[in-house]
Design a protein around this motif. Sequence first.
Motif, PDB file in Angstrom:
ATOM      1  N   LYS A  33      34.246  16.342  -6.309  1.00  0.00           N
ATOM      2  CA  LYS A  33      33.110  15.436  -6.490  1.00  0.00           C
ATOM      3  C   LYS A  33      33.416  14.307  -7.476  1.00  0.00           C
ATOM      4  N   ASP A  92      22.639  24.441   4.623  1.00  0.00           N
ATOM      5  CA  ASP A  92      22.457  25.525   3.654  1.00  0.00           C
ATOM      6  C   ASP A  92      21.010  26.012   3.572  1.00  0.00           C
ATOM      7  N   GLY A 129      26.521  26.961  -3.212  1.00  0.00           N
ATOM      8  CA  GLY A 129      25.676  27.909  -2.511  1.00  0.00           C
ATOM      9  C   GLY A 129      26.166  29.296  -2.882  1.00  0.00           C
ATOM     10  N   ASN A 189      29.797  29.621  -1.243  1.00  0.00           N
ATOM     11  CA  ASN A 189      30.077  28.979   0.034  1.00  0.00           C
ATOM     12  C   ASN A 189      31.123  27.879  -0.164  1.00  0.00           C
ATOM     13  N   MET A 195      32.575  16.656   8.126  1.00  0.00           N
ATOM     14  CA  MET A 195      31.466  15.859   7.610  1.00  0.00           C
ATOM     15  C   MET A 195      31.976  14.973   6.479  1.00  0.00           C
ATOM     16  N   HIS A 220      21.587  12.365   8.285  1.00  0.00           N
ATOM     17  CA  HIS A 220      20.762  13.384   8.945  1.00  0.00           C
ATOM     18  C   HIS A 220      20.897  14.747   8.283  1.00  0.00           C
ATOM     19  N   GLY A 221      21.643  14.815   7.167  1.00  0.00           N
ATOM     20  CA  GLY A 221      21.881  16.116   6.530  1.00  0.00           C
ATOM     21  C   GLY A 221      23.067  16.810   7.176  1.00  0.00           C
ATOM     22  N   VAL A 229      36.252  19.276   0.028  1.00  0.00           N
ATOM     23  CA  VAL A 229      36.749  20.516  -0.552  1.00  0.00           C
ATOM     24  C   VAL A 229      38.260  20.554  -0.395  1.00  0.00           C
ATOM     25  N   ASN A 241      33.419  20.543   5.346  1.00  0.00           N
ATOM     26  CA  ASN A 241      33.080  19.479   4.391  1.00  0.00           C
ATOM     27  C   ASN A 241      34.368  18.748   4.077  1.00  0.00           C
ATOM     28  N   TYR A 278      21.341  34.243   0.705  1.00  0.00           N
ATOM     29  CA  TYR A 278      21.957  32.948   0.434  1.00  0.00           C
ATOM     30  C   TYR A 278      21.005  32.054  -0.347  1.00  0.00           C
ATOM     31  N   GLN A 281      36.190  21.957  -5.311  1.00  0.00           N
ATOM     32  CA  GLN A 281      35.326  20.943  -4.731  1.00  0.00           C
ATOM     33  C   GLN A 281      35.708  19.600  -5.368  1.00  0.00           C
ATOM     34  N   LYS A 284      26.654   8.740  -1.009  1.00  0.00           N
ATOM     35  CA  LYS A 284      27.025  10.087  -1.466  1.00  0.00           C
ATOM     36  C   LYS A 284      28.138  10.056  -2.502  1.00  0.00           C
ATOM     37  N   ILE A 290      32.133  12.917  11.201  1.00  0.00           N
ATOM     38  CA  ILE A 290      30.763  12.401  11.265  1.00  0.00           C
ATOM     39  C   ILE A 290      30.363  11.879   9.899  1.00  0.00           C
ATOM     40  N   GLU A 299      21.014  28.187  -2.208  1.00  0.00           N
ATOM     41  CA  GLU A 299      21.760  26.964  -2.492  1.00  0.00           C
ATOM     42  C   GLU A 299      21.532  26.548  -3.945  1.00  0.00           C
ATOM     43  N   LYS A 300      22.598  26.353  -4.684  1.00  0.00           N
ATOM     44  CA  LYS A 300      22.568  25.939  -6.096  1.00  0.00           C
ATOM     45  C   LYS A 300      21.434  26.628  -6.876  1.00  0.00           C
ATOM     46  N   GLU A 338      26.632   7.885  12.079  1.00  0.00           N
ATOM     47  CA  GLU A 338      25.174   8.041  12.075  1.00  0.00           C
ATOM     48  C   GLU A 338      24.540   6.725  11.632  1.00  0.00           C
TER      49      GLU A 338
HETATM   50  N1  GDD Z   1      27.698  12.905   8.143  1.00  0.00           N
HETATM   51  C1  GDD Z   1      26.980  13.375   7.145  1.00  0.00           C
HETATM   52  N2  GDD Z   1      25.649  13.103   7.114  1.00  0.00           N
HETATM   53  N3  GDD Z   1      27.586  14.106   6.210  1.00  0.00           N
HETATM   54  C2  GDD Z   1      26.815  14.598   5.221  1.00  0.00           C
HETATM   55  C3  GDD Z   1      25.439  14.365   5.120  1.00  0.00           C
HETATM   56  C4  GDD Z   1      24.830  13.564   6.126  1.00  0.00           C
HETATM   57  O1  GDD Z   1      23.633  13.288   6.132  1.00  0.00           O
HETATM   58  N4  GDD Z   1      24.975  14.996   4.017  1.00  0.00           N
HETATM   59  C5  GDD Z   1      26.036  15.608   3.469  1.00  0.00           C
HETATM   60  N5  GDD Z   1      27.156  15.355   4.178  1.00  0.00           N
HETATM   61  C6  GDD Z   1      28.520  15.857   3.948  1.00  0.00           C
HETATM   62  C7  GDD Z   1      29.103  15.548   2.574  1.00  0.00           C
HETATM   63  O2  GDD Z   1      29.920  14.406   2.611  1.00  0.00           O
HETATM   64  C8  GDD Z   1      29.924  16.795   2.294  1.00  0.00           C
HETATM   65  O3  GDD Z   1      31.206  16.696   2.876  1.00  0.00           O
HETATM   66  C9  GDD Z   1      29.166  17.891   3.021  1.00  0.00           C
HETATM   67  O4  GDD Z   1      28.398  17.250   4.025  1.00  0.00           O
HETATM   68  C10 GDD Z   1      28.234  18.708   2.127  1.00  0.00           C
HETATM   69  O5  GDD Z   1      27.523  17.833   1.295  1.00  0.00           O
HETATM   70  P1  GDD Z   1      26.123  18.198   0.604  1.00  0.00           P
HETATM   71  O6  GDD Z   1      25.153  18.585   1.657  1.00  0.00           O
HETATM   72  O7  GDD Z   1      25.806  17.069  -0.283  1.00  0.00           O
HETATM   73  O8  GDD Z   1      26.359  19.508  -0.221  1.00  0.00           O
HETATM   74  P2  GDD Z   1      27.306  19.827  -1.479  1.00  0.00           P
HETATM   75  O9  GDD Z   1      28.661  19.245  -1.255  1.00  0.00           O
HETATM   76  O10 GDD Z   1      26.627  19.533  -2.748  1.00  0.00           O
HETATM   77  O11 GDD Z   1      27.400  21.402  -1.348  1.00  0.00           O
HETATM   78  C11 GDD Z   1      27.799  21.999  -0.143  1.00  0.00           C
HETATM   79  O12 GDD Z   1      29.169  22.313  -0.203  1.00  0.00           O
HETATM   80  C12 GDD Z   1      29.549  23.265  -1.206  1.00  0.00           C
HETATM   81  C13 GDD Z   1      31.031  23.495  -1.073  1.00  0.00           C
HETATM   82  O13 GDD Z   1      31.711  22.344  -1.445  1.00  0.00           O
HETATM   83  C14 GDD Z   1      26.952  23.250   0.055  1.00  0.00           C
HETATM   84  O14 GDD Z   1      27.140  23.740   1.348  1.00  0.00           O
HETATM   85  C15 GDD Z   1      27.300  24.314  -0.971  1.00  0.00           C
HETATM   86  O15 GDD Z   1      26.659  25.521  -0.651  1.00  0.00           O
HETATM   87  C16 GDD Z   1      28.787  24.575  -1.012  1.00  0.00           C
HETATM   88  O16 GDD Z   1      29.072  25.498  -2.058  1.00  0.00           O
END
Ligand code: GDD
Length: 409
Positions: free
Chosen positions: A256, A230, A152, A179, A7, A88-89, A116, A113, A166, A254, A13, A56, A168-169, A84
């Motif tokens: 960011k 999540d 998470g 996670n 992803m 779409h999350g 990471v 992801n 579980y 991570q 983002k 994706i 999330e945050k 996309e």
């Molecule tokens: N294609 C796509 N479309 N990718 C997405 C979308 C989307 O709509 N939304 C998020 N992503 C991708 C981000 O680029 C990232 O690689 C991953 O999905 C997770 O992003 P987020 O949903 O924003 O969550 P996060 O990074 O704040 O936290 C997640 O990852 C942590 C570990 O790094 C969660 O799963 C946490 O629980 C986890 O600890």
Amino acid sequence: KVVAVIMVGGPTKGTRFRPLSFNTPKPLFPLAGQPMVHHPISACKRIPNLAQIFLIGFYEEREFALYVSSLSNELRLPVRYLKEDKPHGSAGGIYYFRDIILEDSPSYIFLLNCDVCCNFPLPDMLEAHKRYGGMGTILVNKVSAESANQFGALVADPVTNELLHYTEKPETFVSDLINCGVYAFTSEIFDYIQDVSIHREGRANLRRVSSFEALQSATRNLPTDFVRLDQDILTPLAGKKRLYTYETMEFWEQIKTPGMSLKCSALYLAQFQLTSPHLLASGNGTKSATIVGDVYIHPSAKVHPTAKIGPNVSISANVRVAPGVRLISCIILDDVEIMDNAVVINSIIGWKSSVGKWSRVQANGDYKDKLGITILGEAVIVEDEVVVTNSIVLPNKTLNLSVLEEIIL
Ligand code: GDD
């Protein structure tokens, strides 16, 4: 057969990654001289029976096209970018492309992801996943109690490794086990995402005929095809013997912020000692400059023999490093010029920038602090004998005076 999905997200983002995400999608930002997404991709190569890798995201197609096609050739494995039309999350994204992902009827699907940094123990995870016999296995890791709320947080059965709880945050402390954003699934995951989607559609329809306050849940503003892995999948499935955990004792971070990218560059350079020593300056016969510790130098870079470089330095394409330069813990991006006797410490120097003679670009190196790393955006000019300390400089600026703890807009 196994497929892997990475992803990569999209332009909205990457805001915390500014100013480095202005002209390069975050997943292509170099860590240890390789695009961020290259590291999980090369880890996927170690998965037995891997048939395809999908990226994706909702970045423009052309931003990934060149990278993905050259990578496909290099790995001799189909790598495809699936774009996309809108976010779409993290679960909705794979559901949107379910027909393509499931085309070859894979038995297992890895989901990673892209932001990471770890050693991605994918073959071991897959073995554990098969043993558990669940729908999904999550890579987990222990972090400090203070930082657990950024991820998470979860509770797992110490004997069976089943995911029991579980959040999330979480706002208050739940657990220091978190996670890691790396999963192995069976194709059953798609049924669960579909359930969430259908459920949401049902509720959206209900709302149209009723103005009942009670129906307005926290998810009321989400489109029906937006599903978060999540909150929408992991939380409700915890404790139902469908999800299990696999704990890693190796490094995990991570990515960011730009500060964390410098830290992760160091982690990946250190890993190259084991996985790709030929990429390290000390291991590929680069005799010209004095090399200290782990250093990556792109073959097209020109580094003067009197320069001293490292540890944790990564130098990208067409960089020129003049006599007497000292580089410590930094990422030097494409086409940068570092002039005579300049010093760069704990900094990221943006594309086409230049650092003048006897100048210093430096920071204290506190990765978690916003100004703990000095960042020069694209095409910044630091004139001779200027000292830039703990600062962020936006693209196209010229600095002729020293600055300390400033954001130069
Ligand atoms: N294609 C796509 N479309 N990718 C997405 C979308 C989307 O709509 N939304 C998020 N992503 C991708 C981000 O680029 C990232 O690689 C991953 O999905 C997770 O992003 P987020 O949903 O924003 O969550 P996060 O990074 O704040 O936290 C997640 O990852 C942590 C570990 O790094 C969660 O799963 C946490 O629980 C986890 O600890």
